[in-house]
Structure formats: C-alpha cells, structure tokens
Motif scaffolding. Structure first.
Motif, mmCIF file in Angstrom:
data_model
loop_
_atom_site.group_PDB
_atom_site.id
_atom_site.type_symbol
_atom_site.label_atom_id
_atom_site.label_comp_id
_atom_site.label_asym_id
_atom_site.label_seq_id
_atom_site.Cartn_x
_atom_site.Cartn_y
_atom_site.Cartn_z
ATOM 1 N N PRO A 119 -43.202 37.617 -23.833
ATOM 2 C CA PRO A 119 -44.619 37.316 -23.645
ATOM 3 C C PRO A 119 -44.790 36.055 -22.805
ATOM 4 C CG PRO A 119 -43.922 36.786 -25.887
ATOM 5 C CD PRO A 119 -42.782 37.504 -25.237
ATOM 6 N N ALA A 120 -45.990 35.884 -22.285
ATOM 7 C CA ALA A 120 -46.252 34.782 -21.357
ATOM 8 C C ALA A 120 -45.905 33.422 -21.951
ATOM 9 C CB ALA A 120 -47.719 34.812 -20.935
ATOM 10 N N GLU A 121 -46.187 33.220 -23.230
ATOM 11 C CA GLU A 121 -45.957 31.919 -23.851
ATOM 12 C C GLU A 121 -44.474 31.547 -23.811
ATOM 13 O OE1 GLU A 121 -47.714 34.368 -25.153
ATOM 14 O OE2 GLU A 121 -49.700 33.507 -24.766
ATOM 15 N N GLU A 160 -42.303 28.516 -21.671
ATOM 16 C CA GLU A 160 -41.295 27.625 -22.265
ATOM 17 C C GLU A 160 -40.001 27.651 -21.458
ATOM 18 O OE1 GLU A 160 -38.794 27.304 -26.461
ATOM 19 O OE2 GLU A 160 -40.745 28.307 -26.416
ATOM 20 N N ASP A 161 -39.561 28.836 -21.065
ATOM 21 C CA ASP A 161 -38.330 28.944 -20.280
ATOM 22 C C ASP A 161 -38.498 28.382 -18.874
ATOM 23 O OD1 ASP A 161 -36.431 30.176 -22.071
ATOM 24 O OD2 ASP A 161 -37.672 31.962 -21.987
ATOM 25 N N ALA A 162 -39.706 28.405 -18.361
ATOM 26 C CA ALA A 162 -39.958 27.858 -17.033
ATOM 27 C C ALA A 162 -39.615 26.371 -16.969
ATOM 28 C CB ALA A 162 -41.418 28.086 -16.648
ATOM 29 N N GLU A 208 -36.234 22.278 -14.655
ATOM 30 C CA GLU A 208 -35.349 21.128 -14.863
ATOM 31 C C GLU A 208 -34.040 21.295 -14.093
ATOM 32 O OE1 GLU A 208 -33.171 18.766 -18.575
ATOM 33 O OE2 GLU A 208 -34.720 20.272 -18.968
ATOM 34 N N LYS A 209 -33.567 22.529 -13.993
ATOM 35 C CA LYS A 209 -32.357 22.801 -13.220
ATOM 36 C C LYS A 209 -32.590 22.575 -11.731
ATOM 37 C CE LYS A 209 -28.264 24.289 -12.164
ATOM 38 N NZ LYS A 209 -27.046 23.534 -12.503
ATOM 39 N N GLY A 210 -33.788 22.819 -11.266
ATOM 40 C CA GLY A 210 -34.095 22.625 -9.860
ATOM 41 C C GLY A 210 -34.394 23.894 -9.094
ATOM 42 N N TYR A 215 -29.673 35.905 -16.365
ATOM 43 C CA TYR A 215 -29.687 37.079 -17.241
ATOM 44 C C TYR A 215 -29.763 36.740 -18.726
ATOM 45 C CZ TYR A 215 -27.902 39.055 -12.895
ATOM 46 O OH TYR A 215 -27.729 39.410 -11.588
ATOM 47 N N SER A 216 -29.630 35.458 -19.058
ATOM 48 C CA SER A 216 -29.651 35.065 -20.459
ATOM 49 C C SER A 216 -30.310 33.706 -20.604
ATOM 50 C CB SER A 216 -28.220 35.001 -21.019
ATOM 51 O OG SER A 216 -28.217 34.452 -22.326
ATOM 52 N N ASP A 217 -31.056 33.523 -21.674
ATOM 53 C CA ASP A 217 -31.600 32.197 -21.961
ATOM 54 C C ASP A 217 -30.777 31.487 -23.032
ATOM 55 O OD1 ASP A 217 -32.246 33.715 -24.139
ATOM 56 O OD2 ASP A 217 -34.403 33.387 -24.048
ATOM 57 N N LYS A 218 -29.577 32.028 -23.302
ATOM 58 C CA LYS A 218 -28.702 31.418 -24.305
ATOM 59 C C LYS A 218 -27.627 30.523 -23.688
ATOM 60 C CE LYS A 218 -30.610 33.636 -27.778
ATOM 61 N NZ LYS A 218 -31.651 34.377 -27.049
ATOM 62 N N VAL A 219 -27.493 30.553 -22.353
ATOM 63 C CA VAL A 219 -26.495 29.711 -21.702
ATOM 64 C C VAL A 219 -27.032 28.291 -21.574
ATOM 65 C CG1 VAL A 219 -25.422 31.611 -20.447
ATOM 66 C CG2 VAL A 219 -27.329 30.380 -19.413
ATOM 67 N N ASP A 220 -26.125 27.316 -21.591
ATOM 68 C CA ASP A 220 -26.553 25.921 -21.451
ATOM 69 C C ASP A 220 -27.046 25.624 -20.040
ATOM 70 O OD1 ASP A 220 -25.925 25.342 -24.096
ATOM 71 O OD2 ASP A 220 -23.847 24.840 -23.610
ATOM 72 N N ASP A 221 -26.382 26.223 -19.064
ATOM 73 C CA ASP A 221 -26.682 25.935 -17.663
ATOM 74 C C ASP A 221 -27.104 27.227 -16.964
ATOM 75 O OD1 ASP A 221 -26.748 25.254 -14.984
ATOM 76 O OD2 ASP A 221 -24.843 24.170 -15.005
ATOM 77 N N PRO A 222 -28.388 27.364 -16.595
ATOM 78 C CA PRO A 222 -28.834 28.607 -15.956
ATOM 79 C C PRO A 222 -28.272 28.807 -14.555
ATOM 80 C CG PRO A 222 -30.584 26.969 -15.894
ATOM 81 C CD PRO A 222 -29.487 26.391 -16.739
#
Length: 358
Positions: free
Chosen positions: A124-126, A130-132, A137-139, A305-312
């Motif tokens: 969902p958008a919310e 949050e992931d944005a 932050e990564k750039g 592909y995942s939001d569980k990795v430390d470094d996207p």
C-alpha cells in the motif's frame, strides 16, 4: 529472487549462453523469462543451440556481421531471446580477446550513470512512502512503482506517494501496457500534475499513434521499447515523436548490438536511453556497458527485489555469478560496469550445475 507475502515474488528462469572459441576464450550472454515450469526457457536454449550451428567456423570478433547473419534466421523462424544472449556472448569474447571491457569497444565511457530503483513490491501507498526514505538515503534519484491497477487506484497511489516521499527522490510509474489511450490519458494527467519522471508503457507498444498522442498531450514523459525487437521500430517511433525515453531490453531486443544502435538512432532527436534492466546479472552487466558508452544515457534500471536487505544497492538476483558483487550501486546512486575484460563476470560452476535444467 526473494519471495513472500510482503516481497516481490518472481518466477524468473535465466537462460545462459556460452560461446566457445578455438583459442579457448568463452563468452557468456543471457536472456530470461517469467517461466515457473522451465518449458519456455528450454525453447530459448534450443534456439541458442540452433544459432550456434550457424556461427560455427566464423570469427566471433566480427560481431556486426554475426548479428546480421543471426537476424536473417531469427526474423524468419527463430528466437530473439536466443539471438540476444548469443550477441552478448560475442561481445564478451571480443572484449576478452582485446583485454578490454565491452564499454571500451563501444567507444568508452560518456559521463556518469546513475541507477534508479525499480521497487516492484506489492505494498500500500503508506508502506511505499516508508521505503522511499530508505531508497532516498541510498542516493537513488528515482523510485519506480507498479501501476495499471485501475484509473482511480493509480490516481490515488500517485497523489499519495508523490506528495509524501523525500523531495530529492523522483517518482515514476509503469503500467506494463495495461491501458487504452483514454484511460492512460486520465492516469497521465495525474502523473503530470505531480511531476512524475515518466509514465512507462501506458498502452500497447504496437499503438504508435496512441503513444504519440499521449506524448504530445501530457507533460509527463512517455517511455517504452522493452517489447520492441531490434532497432528498426525506433524509426517509426521517432518519426511520430511517440516517446521521450527509450528502454530497450537487451535480453530481447537483439543484445548489445541492437541496443547500442537504438542509442545512436535517438541521439539526434534529443531522446533519452534508459535500458530496461530488470533481472539477472549477465544481461544486467551487458546493459551497464551499453549505458556507460552512450551520450544519451545517464540512468539505468536497478531492481530492488527485497526490503529485507541492509543495502538496497546490492545485486542479489544471480547467485550463479561468482562476482555479482562487482555490480553495485554506490552511495549517491552511481553505478559502474565491471572493469574486467568483456562483460566482466565469472560463473560459479557448482551453482550452474545445481540450477541447470537441461
């Protein structure tokens, strides 16, 4: 690729081509399919074998000549996926024989390439908001999300996400040819209102005049080309001014040769090349080399592909590539092609055998 209820589930089957030479140099190339059964992948592999017989005894360093020979077969009865992978492998051989990375053979680097984040997770958008923050932050300069789920749904998602993500992070949407012109226009007006970076594949790739209408009447740039074969369709699209951003998929368009030609064709029209580079690492490396050598490309797709990795910025899609860590989005969003000769990648033979279907 990672899967699960909160993550992107993909059933991607890579098909890797290895082209052997009498001097001991082996080139690798790749295509891939959404293919849980593996049946389509086996068909692509058979196509590679058939093309291989046509190439026996020829000089692999004469890549342009080999491309046109393959094209004659493929346009009549063959597979563009097979041809694309073999073409990548020929460039890999040429680079290894010369002791140079492929981008040098294409003319050398032109400026700097940044990666934008394709974030295909169904959220969902919310949660996207949050992931944005994490991606900004990564750039990553831009975050692309999936659209095409109905006009009102898309409008609501665009307005909510665009208004609440970090100011420095752009937003793009991809509807994967879902809409007709009328509904695409409605979604595109909202995308224009919120100053989105682009509207990807709003309608069928065969509807050139419809794309031209959208590109003319909307402020948001229209992008496409991942479903086009070879560089020839770019003529009609350029004449109609149908696209602002061209996104050839190297695994399908005809490999490095065809994608590099698309880049050359669009340059005098002041259009932008942003390679479609979703998927496994060999093809991704080929896409990076084309991007680095093109004066009309300063951006390339990068699948998170995942939001569980430390470094996207880590590349996680191809464990069978021993040095996939050499593909990496630096802090600030910059990404470089591997520097080793050819495509710059090495295979993990044990994992190749573990994953092998044929």
């Amino acid at each position: 690729m990672p899967g699960g209820k909160s993550e992107f589930e993909a059933t991607v089957t890579p098909v890797v081509a290895r082209v052997h030479t009498d001097e001991g140099i082996v080139g690798v190339g790749e295509t891939y399919l959404d293919d849980p059964s593996g049946h389509k992948a086996m068909t692509a592999a058979k196509g590679m074998e058939a093309l291989g017989h046509e190439l026996e005894g020829q000089d692999p360093r004469e890549v342009q000549a080999r491309w046109h020979e393959m094209y004659v077969h493929v346009k009549r009865e063959g597979s563009f996926r097979a041809m694309s992978a073999v073409d990548e492998a020929l460039w890999d051989i040429k680079g290894k024989a010369a002791g140079l990375p492929v981008y040098e053979l294409l003319g050398g680097k032109v400026g700097q390439t940044k990666a934008y984040a394709t974030f295909p997770l169904s959220k969902p958008a919310e949660q996207l908001i949050e992931d944005a923050e994490w991606l900004a932050e990564k750039g990553f300069p831009t975050m692309k999300i999936v659209a095409g789920h109905g006009v009102e749904n898309d409008r609501e998602k665009i307005s909510t996400v665009a208004a609440n993500i970090p100011e420095e992070l752009g937003l793009a949407i991809d509807s994967n040819t879902t809409y007709g012109v009328k509904d695409a226009m409605k979604v595109g007006r909202t995308a224009s209102e919120y100053d989105l970076e682009w509207f990807e594949e709003p309608i069928s790739h065969t509807n050139v005049q419809g794309q031209a209408q959208l590109n003319r009447d909307l402020e948001v740039p229209v992008s496409a080309y991942q479903n086009h074969l070879a560089h020839y369709p770019a003529v009609d699209l350029l004449e109609a001014n149908a696209l602002e951003i061209y996104q050839p998929a190297l695994d399908f368009v005809g490999g490095i040769t065809a994608a590099h030609r698309v880049a050359t064709m669009i340059e005098p029209y002041d259009k932008q090349l942003v390679p479609h580079a979703f998927g496994p690492a060999i093809n991704y490396s080929a896409s990076l080399h084309v991007a680095a050598a093109s004066p009309v490309c300063d951006l390339i797709e990068f699948g998170v592909y995942s939001d569980k990795v430390d470094d996207p910025g880590e590349y996680i899609a191809s464990p069978y590539v021993a040095n996939q860590k050499d593909i990496y989005v630096q802090d600030g969003g910059v990404i470089e092609p591997p520097e080793a000769p050819g495509l710059g990648l090495e295979l993990d033979e044990d994992l190749i055998e573990e994953y092998r279907l044929n």
